[in-house]
Scaffold this active site. Sequence first.
Site, mmCIF file in Angstrom:
data_model
loop_
_atom_site.group_PDB
_atom_site.id
_atom_site.type_symbol
_atom_site.label_atom_id
_atom_site.label_comp_id
_atom_site.label_asym_id
_atom_site.label_seq_id
_atom_site.Cartn_x
_atom_site.Cartn_y
_atom_site.Cartn_z
ATOM 1 C CG HIS A 14 13.159 2.075 1.343
ATOM 2 N ND1 HIS A 14 13.751 0.947 1.860
ATOM 3 C CD2 HIS A 14 11.853 1.998 1.703
ATOM 4 C CE1 HIS A 14 12.840 0.229 2.506
ATOM 5 N NE2 HIS A 14 11.673 0.854 2.424
ATOM 6 C CG HIS A 16 6.696 1.317 1.330
ATOM 7 N ND1 HIS A 16 6.693 -0.057 1.286
ATOM 8 C CD2 HIS A 16 7.726 1.675 2.125
ATOM 9 C CE1 HIS A 16 7.692 -0.507 2.045
ATOM 10 N NE2 HIS A 16 8.334 0.520 2.561
ATOM 11 C CE LYS A 100 13.064 -4.182 2.306
ATOM 12 N NZ LYS A 100 12.093 -3.109 2.396
ATOM 13 C CG HIS A 137 12.424 -4.607 7.430
ATOM 14 N ND1 HIS A 137 11.621 -3.506 7.357
ATOM 15 C CD2 HIS A 137 12.502 -4.938 8.739
ATOM 16 C CE1 HIS A 137 11.230 -3.173 8.577
ATOM 17 N NE2 HIS A 137 11.739 -4.035 9.436
ATOM 18 C CG HIS A 175 14.052 1.163 6.780
ATOM 19 N ND1 HIS A 175 14.490 0.058 7.466
ATOM 20 C CD2 HIS A 175 13.057 0.714 5.982
ATOM 21 C CE1 HIS A 175 13.796 -0.994 7.093
ATOM 22 N NE2 HIS A 175 12.923 -0.625 6.193
ATOM 23 C CG ASP A 248 10.468 3.019 5.018
ATOM 24 O OD1 ASP A 248 9.857 2.353 4.155
ATOM 25 O OD2 ASP A 248 10.480 2.692 6.220
HETATM 26 O O1 DOR Z 1 7.073 1.470 8.967
HETATM 27 C C1 DOR Z 1 7.148 0.776 7.974
HETATM 28 N N1 DOR Z 1 6.161 0.767 7.047
HETATM 29 N N2 DOR Z 1 8.211 -0.002 7.815
HETATM 30 C C2 DOR Z 1 8.287 -0.892 6.819
HETATM 31 O O2 DOR Z 1 9.269 -1.575 6.751
HETATM 32 C C3 DOR Z 1 7.171 -1.079 5.879
HETATM 33 C C4 DOR Z 1 6.352 0.121 5.793
HETATM 34 C C5 DOR Z 1 5.014 -0.099 5.109
HETATM 35 O O3 DOR Z 1 4.984 -0.724 4.050
HETATM 36 O O4 DOR Z 1 4.012 0.414 5.610
HETATM 37 ZN ZN ZN Z 2 10.078 0.384 3.651
#
Ligand code: DOR
Ligand code: ZN
Length: 347
Positions: A14, A16, A100, A137, A175, A248
């Site tokens: 997971h 970003h 997702k 999520h 998460h 995450d």
């Molecule tokens: O804290 C988070 N940031 N939770 C998420 O689900 C998305 C992520 C983000 O993309 O910044």
């Molecule tokens: Zn995430």
Amino acid sequence: MALTLTIMAPDDAHLHLRDGASLLYTVAASAQSFKRAVVMPNLVPPITSVDAAGAYRDRILQALPQGTSFTPLMTLYLTDQTTPETIDTVAASGFVRAIKLYPAGATTNAHAGVTQLERLMPVLERMTYHQIPLLMHGEVTDPLVDIFDREAVFIERVLAPLRGVLPELPMVLEHITTADAVAFCRAQSGRFAATVTPQHLLYQRNDMLVGGIRPHLYCLPILKRRHDQEALVQAVVSGDSRFFLGTDSAPHARHSKEAACGCAGVFNAPVAMEVYAHVFEEQNALDRLENFSSRFAADFYQMPHNTDTLTLIREPWVVPEQMSYGTQGSLIPLLAGQQLNWKVHHG
Ligand code: DOR
Ligand code: ZN
């Protein structure tokens, strides 16, 4: 001689990475520790087609530092407009691995998310047919539900009923932050799993809120109670294959975290493997780290295990106070300025 730990190269289930110039910083940080990562699609606009996912994948690979190997495993963002035919294109693509679900408005860039999941039953049925995992999520967005209860209420109102209707749909509750989520996960059989982040293993909400507010620990789902943190730690060190590594890691420039309305997300990629090693060592479970970091996610996603290795050295080091985010300023990594006892060995 320093103690070392060599494990099969890990995967991040997971992650970003953002887009554009950000990729130069985010991809390099993850590729130092991870061989593959399941890449989240919450860009602006979101990644909703196989073509868009393919173009995004190419941009990620272009940003990869020379000499590193890193495979992005792509995902699509489920919206009210997603069709069963889109799912057929995912199944045929060979590189989009999952879909997702963001309940609309649940988190960063989730405004295009799903408003009524019941309406997407034909899509979820097609995912079941093709055995494409639904990544969740897991928080409701009902304004009447307290932010600290949103995961538990999601499990009760959305997840448990959906699992009842489609027990064969592969699912990952992403998460997880609560003892409720751990208990739910333990009660499942078949292709059901949960990812656990470094910050939810290290911290509870007191760490974020007592003695001053620490915006760099603010993420969603938000940190919970000590009791929840302990349940998460016990889940990951128990050796249960339903709990695996997903960082995450979610970078936001320093100025957008340290703000009157700060963004949710913890940039943990530069320290993630080191933190997991620390948590497992504290529980006398270092022998179980490799399964959690390098086997269970691959098995869930039905991918071969990585063939190369990662070495961690037990050697104290201090995490940088900040890191460059190019024209966007700086990124404050998890544990900035603090000492860690494990270090990923580079080269
Ligand atoms: O804290 C988070 N940031 N939770 C998420 O689900 C998305 C992520 C983000 O993309 O910044
Ligand atoms: Zn995430």
